[in-house]
Write an enzyme that holds these catalytic residues in place. Structure first.
Site, PDB file in Angstrom:
ATOM      1  N   ARG A   1       0.846  -1.193   0.000  1.00  0.00           N
ATOM      2  CA  ARG A   1       0.000   0.000   0.000  1.00  0.00           C
ATOM      3  C   ARG A   1       0.883   1.245   0.000  1.00  0.00           C
ATOM      4  O   ARG A   1       1.809   1.356   0.809  1.00  0.00           O
ATOM      5  CB  ARG A   1      -0.899   0.008   1.235  1.00  0.00           C
TER       6      ARG A   1
ATOM      7  N   ARG B   1     -10.725  19.892   9.002  1.00  0.00           N
ATOM      8  CA  ARG B   1      -9.885  20.400  10.090  1.00  0.00           C
ATOM      9  C   ARG B   1     -10.409  21.749  10.564  1.00  0.00           C
ATOM     10  O   ARG B   1     -10.982  22.519   9.785  1.00  0.00           O
ATOM     11  CB  ARG B   1      -8.425  20.555   9.637  1.00  0.00           C
TER      12      ARG B   1
ATOM     13  N   LYS C   1     -12.979   2.408   1.168  1.00  0.00           N
ATOM     14  CA  LYS C   1     -12.677   2.302   2.595  1.00  0.00           C
ATOM     15  C   LYS C   1     -13.936   2.642   3.392  1.00  0.00           C
ATOM     16  O   LYS C   1     -14.496   3.726   3.246  1.00  0.00           O
ATOM     17  CB  LYS C   1     -11.528   3.239   2.952  1.00  0.00           C
TER      18      LYS C   1
ATOM     19  N   THR D   1      -6.031  -1.297  10.121  1.00  0.00           N
ATOM     20  CA  THR D   1      -5.809  -0.273  11.147  1.00  0.00           C
ATOM     21  C   THR D   1      -5.589  -0.850  12.543  1.00  0.00           C
ATOM     22  O   THR D   1      -6.425  -1.563  13.081  1.00  0.00           O
ATOM     23  CB  THR D   1      -6.960   0.761  11.219  1.00  0.00           C
TER      24      THR D   1
END
Length: 492
Positions: A40, A81, A222, A280
């Site tokens: 990846r 953000r 994802k 993860t």
């Protein structure tokens, strides 16, 4: 020289993320030897020049190993953000009022700028805003066009440009940013086999990416937002594979809900024949430690028992102190689980019903026939890879050898459970197919003289999606000795 025609003994695939700790050719080679089946490249970090060197290193290793290598380019996706603070850091107190607005001036303990107009358009009273990976929780009390009033439910320190998650609403923003589009073009030009799309919210996000990819790579979504979980069936139909991205998913939903969701997503993906990756924090402690915790070992084992196609290392292999050891450990865990006598039963808890097609019927039958006649392997001839995906969905007990004339297909199948892909020239007739199957089975060391193998293909040859032949053949054992130089050339 790294060259080994034998397939991995392990069925589940290992996807290793490359980064500062593992981007040089020597370490990539070590990761492959340790058990990495696919690599990846995280487009969130590094420059195109850096990534170009990594692509080149993997392709060089591919030639050396004489085995197709799989590269997944992971797009960053839209990052939300907050703005900056006058002092760089503030302390948000629980039960205090806090405002997010469009004023670009530096913030303080009472307010900060939010440079995402899409959030102002979508947010409503009662919605949650999660800051800094969920460490701080805000609850919206009043939402207006230019300001969002909140109450701090969970306080803590907040610094400049920390990440923001909005789990309760679908934000009307494109799944691909300008950076993503640039990264996508670059990755396709470099020959990426898979494109991972981040922060998917709905199936339309996948449709946008697919339009830009134009068949040059396979598409993986994802699953890391509640909105994607709610529409998982539609998303599975729109993509080629999915990833259970537990990092952001674990921020936006209660952590105790992640394990059952992981199982549900893996099961749904297997039922429709889409490869599924679990990712993860699988061996998170190995970023700094040469050994994992027992809980992490159990976590990896659970994904293998559930029948995931691939398990992924993130920072462990990309930025950790022990990248090679992390891959080795993941390989050992997966191998031990697959050696467990109960693994076979557990992997088949998920019922994979075939569609009413000859290809699905033969794929389902191949597993049972392999057990009945004690076949040593199932061999698929495929152009698109669809036959291999159908057989893999059944999680056969014997090795799956995939022969394809398309290097692109061979590379993409690197995320597929149990598949060992070989790039070879196409066959012209039935007799040639049988002869090549025997030779390839011997070369891959998955069968020996006297063994039976099952051969699957579509006739006429070279027609994608036409699987209609299942043939059982017995090897004599001297097929490699008896074939001609012309036949040797036809195998490569």
């Amino acid at each position: 020289m790294v060259s080994d025609t034998a397939p991995r003994q392990r069925k589940v695939r290992i996807l290793a993320t490359l980064g500062p700790s593992s981007a040089d050719p020597a370490m990539i080679r070590k990761l492959y030897l340790a058990g990495a089946d696919a690599f990846r490249i995280n487009m969130s970090h590094g420059s195109h020049d850096d990534h170009k060197q990594v692509f080149a290193a993997i392709r060089a290793l591919e030639k050396e190993a004489r085995r197709p290598m799989t590269i997944l380019a992971d797009l960053q996706g839209p990052k939300l953000r907050v703005g900056e603070f006058a002092d760089g850091l503030v302390q948000l107190e629980t039960d205090a009022q806090f405002t997010l607005d469009r004023d670009t001036s530096p913030g303080d303990a009472s307010r900060v700028s939010l440079p995402h107009p899409e959030i102002f358009e979508a947010i409503g009273d009662g919605a949650r805003l999660l800051l800094d990976d969920g460490k701080i929780v805000l609850r919206v009390t009043d939402a207006e066009a230019n300001r969002i009033e909140t109450v701090v439910e969970v306080g803590g320190p907040l610094s400049n440009n920390k990440g923001l998650n909005v789990p309760d609403v679908i934000i009307p923003m494109a799944a691909l940013t300008d950076k993503d589009r640039s990264d996508l073009t670059f990755a396709l030009d470099q020959g990426a086999d898979w494109i991972a799309l981040s922060f998917v919210q709905k199936p339309e996000d996948a449709a946008e990416a697919r339009k830009l990819i134009q068949g040059r790579a396979a598409l993986l979504a994802k699953i890391e937002k509640p909105s994607a979980v709610h529409r998982i069936d539609e998303i599975l139909e729109a993509v080629d594979a999915v990833m259970v991205a537990r990092g952001d998913l674990g921020v936006e939903i209660p952590p105790e809900d992640v394990p059952p969701l992981q199982k549900q997503i893996v099961e749904k993906a297997r039922m429709v024949g889409r490869p599924v990756v679990v990712a993860t924090q699988m061996l998170e402690s190995m970023i700094r430690s040469p050994t994992p915790t027992r809980a992490e070992v159990s976590d990896v084992a659970t994904a293998v028992y559930d029948g995931a196609d691939a398990i992924m290392l993130s920072a462990e292999s990309a930025a950790g102190d022990w990248p090679e050891e992390s891959v080795t450990m993941m390989d050992k865990i997966a191998t031990a689980v697959e050696a467990d006598p109960t693994h076979w039963e557990r992997v088949h808890f998920t019922e994979t019903l075939p569609d009413s097609t000859s290809a699905d019927a033969l794929a389902e039958a191949s597993n049972g026939i392999a057990q009945t006649v004690s076949a040593s392997a199932i061999i698929c001839f495929t152009t698109s890879g669809s036959t291999a995906r159908r057989v893999s969905r059944e999680r056969p007990s014997v090795p799956l050898l995939v022969l394809t004339p398309k290097l692109k297909t061979a590379r993409r199948l690197g995320l597929l459970w149990g598949a060992h892909s070989v790039h070879t020239r196409d066959v012209a007739n039935f007799e040639e197919m049988v002869a090549k199957s025997k030779r390839m089975a011997l070369r891959a060391q998955i069968a020996a003289g006297g063994d039976r193998v099952i051969v699957m293909a579509g006739v006429p040859f070279g027609t994608p999606g036409s699987t209609n032949v299942l043939h059982i053949v017995r090897l004599i054992g001297d097929e490699l000795k008896r074939h001609t130089n012309d036949e040797i050339a036809s195998d490569s």
